[in-house]
Scaffold this motif. Sequence first.
Motif, mmCIF file in Angstrom:
data_model
loop_
_atom_site.group_PDB
_atom_site.id
_atom_site.type_symbol
_atom_site.label_atom_id
_atom_site.label_comp_id
_atom_site.label_asym_id
_atom_site.label_seq_id
_atom_site.Cartn_x
_atom_site.Cartn_y
_atom_site.Cartn_z
ATOM 1 N N GLU A 156 0.827 -1.210 0.000
ATOM 2 C CA GLU A 156 0.000 0.000 0.000
ATOM 3 C C GLU A 156 0.862 1.262 0.000
ATOM 4 O O GLU A 156 0.613 2.210 -0.734
ATOM 5 N N GLU A 157 1.888 1.232 0.834
ATOM 6 C CA GLU A 157 2.794 2.384 0.949
ATOM 7 C C GLU A 157 3.533 2.593 -0.385
ATOM 8 O O GLU A 157 3.715 3.724 -0.840
ATOM 9 N N ARG A 158 3.917 1.505 -1.026
ATOM 10 C CA ARG A 158 4.636 1.633 -2.299
ATOM 11 C C ARG A 158 3.734 2.238 -3.369
ATOM 12 O O ARG A 158 4.165 3.078 -4.159
ATOM 13 N N LEU A 197 12.738 -12.114 -7.999
ATOM 14 C CA LEU A 197 12.947 -11.124 -6.943
ATOM 15 C C LEU A 197 12.920 -11.818 -5.583
ATOM 16 O O LEU A 197 11.882 -12.324 -5.163
ATOM 17 N N ARG A 198 14.050 -11.914 -4.949
ATOM 18 C CA ARG A 198 14.118 -12.462 -3.585
ATOM 19 C C ARG A 198 15.423 -12.000 -2.959
ATOM 20 O O ARG A 198 16.411 -11.736 -3.666
ATOM 21 N N PRO A 199 15.460 -11.872 -1.625
ATOM 22 C CA PRO A 199 16.700 -11.419 -0.998
ATOM 23 C C PRO A 199 17.797 -12.469 -1.135
ATOM 24 O O PRO A 199 17.516 -13.654 -1.062
ATOM 25 N N ALA A 200 19.030 -12.032 -1.343
ATOM 26 C CA ALA A 200 20.163 -12.954 -1.300
ATOM 27 C C ALA A 200 20.257 -13.491 0.131
ATOM 28 O O ALA A 200 19.814 -12.827 1.072
ATOM 29 N N ALA A 201 20.815 -14.684 0.266
ATOM 30 C CA ALA A 201 20.905 -15.306 1.596
ATOM 31 C C ALA A 201 21.655 -14.398 2.567
ATOM 32 O O ALA A 201 21.360 -14.370 3.761
ATOM 33 N N ASP A 202 22.624 -13.637 2.039
ATOM 34 C CA ASP A 202 23.440 -12.791 2.909
ATOM 35 C C ASP A 202 23.052 -11.312 2.821
ATOM 36 O O ASP A 202 23.844 -10.431 3.133
ATOM 37 N N ALA A 203 21.801 -11.044 2.395
ATOM 38 C CA ALA A 203 21.358 -9.636 2.307
ATOM 39 C C ALA A 203 20.845 -9.145 3.660
ATOM 40 O O ALA A 203 20.318 -9.929 4.453
ATOM 41 N N ARG A 204 21.001 -7.851 3.898
ATOM 42 C CA ARG A 204 20.390 -7.233 5.087
ATOM 43 C C ARG A 204 19.037 -6.696 4.663
ATOM 44 O O ARG A 204 18.937 -5.981 3.669
ATOM 45 N N LEU A 205 18.013 -7.020 5.423
ATOM 46 C CA LEU A 205 16.659 -6.580 5.074
ATOM 47 C C LEU A 205 16.387 -5.221 5.701
ATOM 48 O O LEU A 205 16.745 -4.981 6.850
ATOM 49 N N LEU A 206 15.782 -4.356 4.900
ATOM 50 C CA LEU A 206 15.471 -3.018 5.406
ATOM 51 C C LEU A 206 14.059 -2.654 4.955
ATOM 52 O O LEU A 206 13.786 -2.582 3.750
ATOM 53 N N ASP A 207 13.151 -2.481 5.911
ATOM 54 C CA ASP A 207 11.767 -2.128 5.596
ATOM 55 C C ASP A 207 11.615 -0.613 5.724
ATOM 56 O O ASP A 207 11.765 -0.061 6.817
ATOM 57 N N SER A 208 11.331 0.038 4.601
ATOM 58 C CA SER A 208 11.296 1.504 4.602
ATOM 59 C C SER A 208 9.891 2.063 4.812
ATOM 60 O O SER A 208 9.702 3.273 4.709
#
Length: 231
Positions: A156-158, A197-208
């Motif tokens: 919704e925010e996007r 589209l998916r995070p890499a195993a070593d990605a840092r997740l950031l919810d904006s």
Amino acid sequence: MNRNSARIPVIAIDGPSGSGKGTIARRVAAVLGMHLLDSGALYRLVALSVSRQGKSGGTAAELAKIAATMNVRFGIDAAGDEEIWLDGDEVSGAVRTEECGRLASEVAAIPAVREALLALQQSFRKAPGLVADGRDMGTTVFPDATLKIFLTAGAEERARRRHKQLKDKGIDVSLAALSRDIEDRDRRDSERSVAPLRPAADARLLDSSNLTINEVTRTILDWVESIELRE
Ligand code: DC
């Protein structure tokens, strides 16, 4: 990729449409004095090339040929605004339309097109470093990236952000239609068989969702500071 380019730092910022990746990647690159790769623009340029040739589609081989041979240049005009050149024409407005985004998401699901754009994307890795914005920067294009971030926000925010962006440009689209579009694109980008589209195993997740642009930028710059970017 040769041994030298493998040492050049890459900050990979992946995430869905409207997560703010583009704005954030541009800011982070500017602060760090690094190069910028807007990989979504390359898929949009393939889509635009196809539609400018009067085609509604083409075989995978035809589309891959367009991707491999299109002449692309990114720049900044005198006012500091983005310029994108395709085969000699300035197309920065044309690639940002919703229609072009929709078509881009379709051509991006074709493995031969992704393959054709791989070397071009990797060629942006130049000293002193690269900030790469896309969907598969950390998983496929730069699997050895120094820092991988998966930036997201609620659907919704996007949709709301995208609506505001378009409104600011004088483009009137209904919020409901935009939400549907974003959900369709998310689904297509996440469910495709190649480089979904998916995070890499070593990605840092950031919810904006609840963060300002400045707060997101600050978080990423703090992460950059906390790791050693150069060998
Ligand atoms: O980020 P964008 O909206 O400009 O991207 C347009 C489309 O391109 C998006 O729907 C998915 C696709 N894309 C992709 O598949 N892989 C990337 N690295 C970047 C974009």
